[in-house]
Design an enzyme around this catalytic site. Structure first.
Site, PDB file in Angstrom:
ATOM      1  N   LEU A   1     -29.541 -58.554  16.331  1.00 37.36           N
ATOM      2  CA  LEU A   1     -29.647 -58.022  15.064  1.00 37.36           C
ATOM      3  C   LEU A   1     -30.146 -59.016  13.819  1.00 37.36           C
ATOM      4  O   LEU A   1     -30.068 -60.271  14.027  1.00 37.36           O
ATOM      5  CB  LEU A   1     -28.332 -57.778  14.556  1.00 37.36           C
ATOM      6  CG  LEU A   1     -27.653 -56.444  15.607  1.00 37.36           C
ATOM      7  CD1 LEU A   1     -26.185 -56.139  14.954  1.00 37.36           C
ATOM      8  CD2 LEU A   1     -28.397 -55.140  15.584  1.00 37.36           C
ATOM      9  N   ASP A   2     -30.843 -58.111  13.077  1.00 40.68           N
ATOM     10  CA  ASP A   2     -31.198 -59.232  11.783  1.00 40.68           C
ATOM     11  C   ASP A   2     -29.855 -59.795  11.105  1.00 40.68           C
ATOM     12  O   ASP A   2     -29.009 -59.278  11.285  1.00 40.68           O
ATOM     13  CB  ASP A   2     -31.809 -58.176  10.678  1.00 40.68           C
ATOM     14  CG  ASP A   2     -33.122 -57.884  11.280  1.00 40.68           C
ATOM     15  OD1 ASP A   2     -33.856 -58.275  12.218  1.00 40.68           O
ATOM     16  OD2 ASP A   2     -33.643 -56.711  10.778  1.00 40.68           O
ATOM     17  N   LYS A   3     -30.358 -60.772  10.374  1.00 37.18           N
ATOM     18  CA  LYS A   3     -29.038 -61.424   9.690  1.00 37.18           C
ATOM     19  C   LYS A   3     -28.192 -60.464   9.009  1.00 37.18           C
ATOM     20  O   LYS A   3     -27.062 -60.512   9.155  1.00 37.18           O
ATOM     21  CB  LYS A   3     -29.737 -62.435   8.689  1.00 37.18           C
ATOM     22  CG  LYS A   3     -28.958 -63.273   7.796  1.00 37.18           C
ATOM     23  CD  LYS A   3     -29.557 -64.224   7.232  1.00 37.18           C
ATOM     24  CE  LYS A   3     -28.288 -65.154   6.217  1.00 37.18           C
ATOM     25  NZ  LYS A   3     -29.329 -66.352   5.513  1.00 37.18           N
ATOM     26  N   ASN A   4     -28.959 -59.602   8.240  1.00 36.63           N
ATOM     27  CA  ASN A   4     -27.960 -58.781   7.419  1.00 36.63           C
ATOM     28  C   ASN A   4     -27.720 -57.485   7.985  1.00 36.63           C
ATOM     29  O   ASN A   4     -27.255 -56.494   7.109  1.00 36.63           O
ATOM     30  CB  ASN A   4     -28.487 -58.752   5.774  1.00 36.63           C
ATOM     31  CG  ASN A   4     -28.307 -59.850   5.047  1.00 36.63           C
ATOM     32  OD1 ASN A   4     -27.271 -60.250   5.290  1.00 36.63           O
ATOM     33  ND2 ASN A   4     -29.479 -60.327   4.096  1.00 36.63           N
ATOM     34  N   THR A   5     -27.968 -57.212   9.122  1.00 32.82           N
ATOM     35  CA  THR A   5     -27.747 -56.064   9.766  1.00 32.82           C
ATOM     36  C   THR A   5     -26.293 -56.260  10.549  1.00 32.82           C
ATOM     37  O   THR A   5     -26.196 -57.250  10.945  1.00 32.82           O
ATOM     38  CB  THR A   5     -28.752 -55.563  10.878  1.00 32.82           C
ATOM     39  OG1 THR A   5     -30.016 -55.261  10.151  1.00 32.82           O
ATOM     40  CG2 THR A   5     -28.252 -54.463  11.522  1.00 32.82           C
TER      41      THR A   5
END
Length: 292
Positions: A134-138
């Site tokens: 997952l992306d950092k802010n997901t």
């Protein structure tokens, strides 16, 4: 230290080599089992060669060779929210503002480095391999294999990944988006829909429309795994995610892209059981929905 052991019950007579290949035990893995000191293949508790004729109800135990961390790996003693674990993999509910894997910025911690510490603490004799990133802010569910062989098994399987997102406006009840995604020529980060991009397919459903805020709660399924796929496809349809400044999202209600991996479903690569794991939305997304 604990090695990973794959255990099978034989349902039909066949040569051991044929069984191993049918169960995706690659020649490379067989070679490592043969030459590494802590790997083995046993039938009913005895080591046998690959020409052995298996009988119905024989028990095969494959002890996978240990794996060693490199000298530069970091072990970070921070909590991880494990929502599922068995001898072969674990599923973690990742918090926001945490990269899945280490970055070049050594000031940033990562989920993988926290899992490294967990493996060391639990004396798991392998290293973790992230299957779904997952992306950092997901936020949300991340699947992590406990051995490179298990990781390889997942690479040949279908994993249903479902997300929840918040967007401005009222979306259609259901839509499939098939639109190629490419990198924006002036950026190393940003992506866009455009000719020459990689095939990408996303499906979404309207779960709830909050009329007084003009916000849709959307469930999404990824059929491909392109960088920023959900964020790019929803912008393409005119529904940028709340908090997604990179793709034109409304920043007033939440300071990060409102995207959460809420559900993973797949057939277990060893036991053939159905695994279906769900987690609730994090507080920042829930607050957008319920606060008046």
């Amino acid at each position: 230290m604990t090695n990973i052991i794959l255990k099978y019950t034989i349902r039909e007579e066949q040569v051991l080599r044929e069984f191993l290949l049918a169960n995706n035990i690659s020649r490379k893995t067989l070679t490592r089992i043969k030459f590494d000191s802590d790997g083995s293949i046993k039938v009913n508790g005895r080591e046998e060669n690959v020409r052995y004729l298996l009988k119905i109800n024989d028990i095969i135990e494959i002890t996978l060779p240990s794996e060693n961390f490199s000298e530069v790996v970091r072990f970070i003693d921070k909590p991880i929210d494990i929502v599922y674990e068995d001898p072969y993999f674990l599923i973690v509910n990742k918090e926001i503002n945490l990269p899945s894997i280490p970055s070049r910025n050594l000031e940033d911690e990562s989920l993988l480095e926290r899992v490294n510490y967990y493996f060391k603490k639990k004396k798991i004799n392998t290293i973790p391999h992230i299957v779904t990133r997952l992306d950092k802010n997901t936020s949300g569910l991340v699947l992590i294999a406990k051995h490179r062989h298990v990781h390889a098994l997942f690479s040949n399987m279908e994993i249903d990944k479902y997300y929840t997102a918040l967007v401005n406006g009222k979306v259609k009840n259901n839509e499939i988006i098939e639109a190629p995604i490419r990198r924006v020529s002036s950026s190393i980060i940003e992506r866009e829909v455009g000719e020459g991009g990689e095939f990408a397919k996303t499906e979404y459903w309207l779960e709830e429309y909050i009329s007084d805020k003009d916000i849709s709660v959307v469930k999404l399924k990824l059929y491909t795994g392109r960088t920023h796929q959900i964020r790019v496809h929803m912008k393409y349809r005119g529904y940028s995610l709340l908090g997604d400044g990179l793709y034109g999202g409304d920043m007033r209600l939440i300071p990060r892209q409102s995207l959460h991996c809420s559900n993973l479903a797949f057939i277990h690569p060893i036991t053939d059981e159905m695994i279906n794991v769900r987690v609730d939305l994090p507080n920042d997304m829930t607050n957008v929905i319920i606060n008046k």
